[in-house]
Design a protein around this motif. Structure first.
Motif, short mmCIF file in Angstrom:
data_model
loop_
_atom_site.label_atom_id
_atom_site.label_comp_id
_atom_site.label_asym_id
_atom_site.label_seq_id
_atom_site.Cartn_x
_atom_site.Cartn_y
_atom_site.Cartn_z
N PHE A 141 0.82 -1.21 0.00
CA PHE A 141 0.00 0.00 0.00
C PHE A 141 0.86 1.26 0.00
O PHE A 141 0.61 2.20 -0.77
CB PHE A 141 -0.92 -0.04 1.23
N LEU A 142 1.89 1.30 0.84
CA LEU A 142 2.73 2.49 0.93
C LEU A 142 3.49 2.73 -0.36
O LEU A 142 3.59 3.87 -0.84
CB LEU A 142 3.71 2.36 2.10
N LEU A 143 4.05 1.66 -0.94
CA LEU A 143 4.78 1.82 -2.20
C LEU A 143 3.83 2.27 -3.32
O LEU A 143 4.21 3.06 -4.18
CB LEU A 143 5.47 0.51 -2.58
N ASP A 144 2.61 1.75 -3.29
CA ASP A 144 1.63 2.13 -4.31
C ASP A 144 1.23 3.59 -4.16
O ASP A 144 1.17 4.33 -5.16
CB ASP A 144 0.40 1.23 -4.19
N LYS A 145 0.99 4.02 -2.94
CA LYS A 145 0.59 5.41 -2.70
C LYS A 145 1.70 6.39 -3.11
O LYS A 145 1.41 7.53 -3.48
CB LYS A 145 0.24 5.61 -1.22
N ALA A 146 2.94 5.92 -3.04
CA ALA A 146 4.07 6.78 -3.41
C ALA A 146 4.32 6.78 -4.91
O ALA A 146 5.25 7.44 -5.39
CB ALA A 146 5.32 6.34 -2.67
N GLY A 147 3.50 6.03 -5.67
CA GLY A 147 3.60 6.04 -7.12
C GLY A 147 4.57 5.04 -7.71
O GLY A 147 4.88 5.10 -8.90
N LEU A 148 5.05 4.07 -6.90
CA LEU A 148 6.02 3.12 -7.41
C LEU A 148 5.38 1.97 -8.20
O LEU A 148 6.07 1.18 -8.82
CB LEU A 148 6.86 2.55 -6.26
N LYS A 149 4.05 1.85 -8.13
CA LYS A 149 3.30 0.82 -8.85
C LYS A 149 3.90 -0.58 -8.64
O LYS A 149 4.26 -1.28 -9.59
CB LYS A 149 3.25 1.14 -10.35
N PRO A 150 3.99 -1.00 -7.38
CA PRO A 150 4.63 -2.30 -7.10
C PRO A 150 3.76 -3.47 -7.53
O PRO A 150 2.53 -3.37 -7.60
CB PRO A 150 4.76 -2.28 -5.57
N GLY A 151 4.40 -4.59 -7.80
CA GLY A 151 3.69 -5.84 -7.86
C GLY A 151 3.60 -6.39 -6.45
O GLY A 151 4.34 -5.98 -5.55
#
Length: 472
Positions: free
Chosen positions: A132-142
């Motif tokens: 969630f944190l990586l996604d919110k920061a725009g990193l678009k993680p898998g």
């Protein structure tokens, strides 16, 4: 598009597709352009709904005929073994077969930068928060999460090649043909170990066997990688001396690199201040109760900082985290009674979950409904520890052991002894032999303001639906 040999649209069959990990990996294959089919015995919600949402052909039951469509690879679930018709057909025909962790490694993880979240407790929550944190920061993680995150539509996502991929690093074995822990397949650039205790008595002989598995897992981390350890857990912290890379520690204890100083909890939101080497980083508002969730959030915050995300950005994002199904989830409220569901099935997890419930509802009567279902709780391995872990409740109802015939009399949990031990600690206990009996007891004894906490890692004989039907 992922490639298999010289094909750009390969075919994969998932035997045992209804497993939580299997359906999530099947979704990754679909997203990557594979043609996907599967098979399993009859499934029930929520698993049946997860498989149905894939929109792929699913054969009912196992048969060699299910493989006649010519898959390039067959992924065999951990629940299957020799004697299964599809297993025997694969072996007889020479079809290429793999476990789902091996399939995940070869088709997804090798092209990404895996973050493996490991430990006896907290894996699912920490994996979900990190994603969630990586996604919110725009990193678009898998990611591949071992539960249903409330912030994402599905429990898995492919993400971008060369980008981060957050995976739940399970220490349970891989398949009938590969008895190593699943996390040996996950090639971590970053590994988190939240805790290390004895568990999975059906797989590991003793604590030393689990500790050895974790130590060996560390050998996969490159010297440029990172190991993140919870300093509050002696087992996790002991791995520090075996690390081939940079180590970061976190916890409530002052000897950690990253220290969480607990604040208050109001309306289910707990605050804590984070220090890094005595420098105050900021105050976190976490919408989850419990010391264990504070620790889980700390691990995720460190992963975020290692990806260059400003701490203030991480704190802001964390305040909106919705959680995971079956992790302190309020699933029903009626007649002034609050019903909460949690997956806890180890004495430590049970103790921390009860403590979290106490912090959320300090002035309300707390009744715990406990299903001895996992190999950890259905055996007498933790007979005395289970009693200690439940002493914080006002009342405990011990339900029937799931599939008790799996265990001999000398290894099976003694429910009556458990009840006596809990009562000796001042907590009232009822032993019930069915979910219907438990619901009848709650119906007769619950009152306005009560909190009913269900602890089970399975369906508990449909108790959730029975509760909804009775308390409407």
């Amino acid at each position: 598009m992922l490639h298999w040999g010289d094909q750009t649209a390969p075919k994969v069959h998932f035997s045992g597709m209804g497993g939580t990990g299997m359906v999530s990996v099947a979704r990754l294959a679909l997203e990557a352009g594979w043609e996907v089919r599967g098979s399993d015995n009859p499934l029930y919600p929520p698993t049946s709904e997860m498989v149905e949402a894939l929109g792929v052909p699913l054969a009912a039951g196992y048969s060699a005929v299910n493989l006649d469509w010519g898959p390039d690879v067959v992924v065999i679930g951990n629940a299957l073994s020799r004697g299964n018709p599809e297993v025997e057909a694969v072996l007889n025909s020479g079809l290429h077969y793999m476990s789902f962790p091996e399939f995940l490694k070869d088709t997804v993880l090798r092209r990404r930068k895996p973050i493996s979240i490991c430990g006896t407790h907290g894996k699912t929550t920490t994996t979900a928060i990190t994603s969630f944190l990586l996604d919110k920061a725009g990193l678009k993680p898998g990611f591949l999460i071992g539960g249903q995150p409330l912030d994402f539509t599905h429990a898995s996502r492919l993400g971008q090649e060369d980008g981060p991929f957050v995976v739940e690093g399970d220490e349970y074995d891989t398949a009938f043909f590969d008895k190593r822990a699943k996390f040996f397949h996950y090639l971590p650039h970053i590994a988190v170990v939240t805790s290390l205790e004895f568990d999975h008595a059906d797989i590991y002989e003793d604590l030393e066997a689990i500790e050895k598995a974790f130590r060996l897992m560390l050998r996969q981390i490159p010297e440029t990688g990172h190991l993140i350890l919870c300093s509050d857990d002696p087992g996790a912290l002991a791995l520090k001396e075996h690390a081939p890379c940079t180590v970061h520690t976190y916890g409530i204890s002052e000897n950690a690199d990253w220290v969480a100083e607990p604040g208050t909890i109001v309306n289910g939101i707990q605050s804590f201040t984070v220090k890094h080497h005595d420098s105050i980083m900021g105050t976190v508002m976490l919408p989850m109760a419990g010391k264990h969730n504070m620790q889980n959030a700390m691990a995720a915050l460190i992963v975020g900082t290692l990806h260059g995300i400003p701490f203030d950005t991480l704190v802001t994002a964390l305040s909106s985290f919705k959680g995971i199904k079956r992790r302190m989830e309020i699933f029903h409220q009626a007649q002034g009674i609050t019903f909460v569901d949690d997956f806890a099935h180890h004495p430590t997890a049970i103790r921390e979950t009860i403590a979290a419930a106490r912090s959320m509802w300090p002035d309300q009567r707390l009744t715990v409904l406990f299903e001895p279902r996992s190999n950890t709780t259905a055996t007498n391995t933790f007979q005395s520890e289970l009693a200690e872990s439940m002493a914080g409740a006002d009342r405990v109802v011990v339900g029937p052991i799931h599939r008790p015939e799996r265990y001999t009399d000398d290894t099976r949990l003694d429910r009556n002894l458990l009840a006596a031990d809990i009562e000796n600690k001042g907590t009232k206990v009822t032993v019930a032999d069915s979910a219907d009996a438990i619901v009848k007891f709650i119906r007769a004894s619950a009152s306005d303001g009560d909190v009913i906490l269900i602890l089970s890692n399975g369906a508990f004989d449909g108790i959730y639906e029975k509760i909804r039907a009775v308390f409407d």
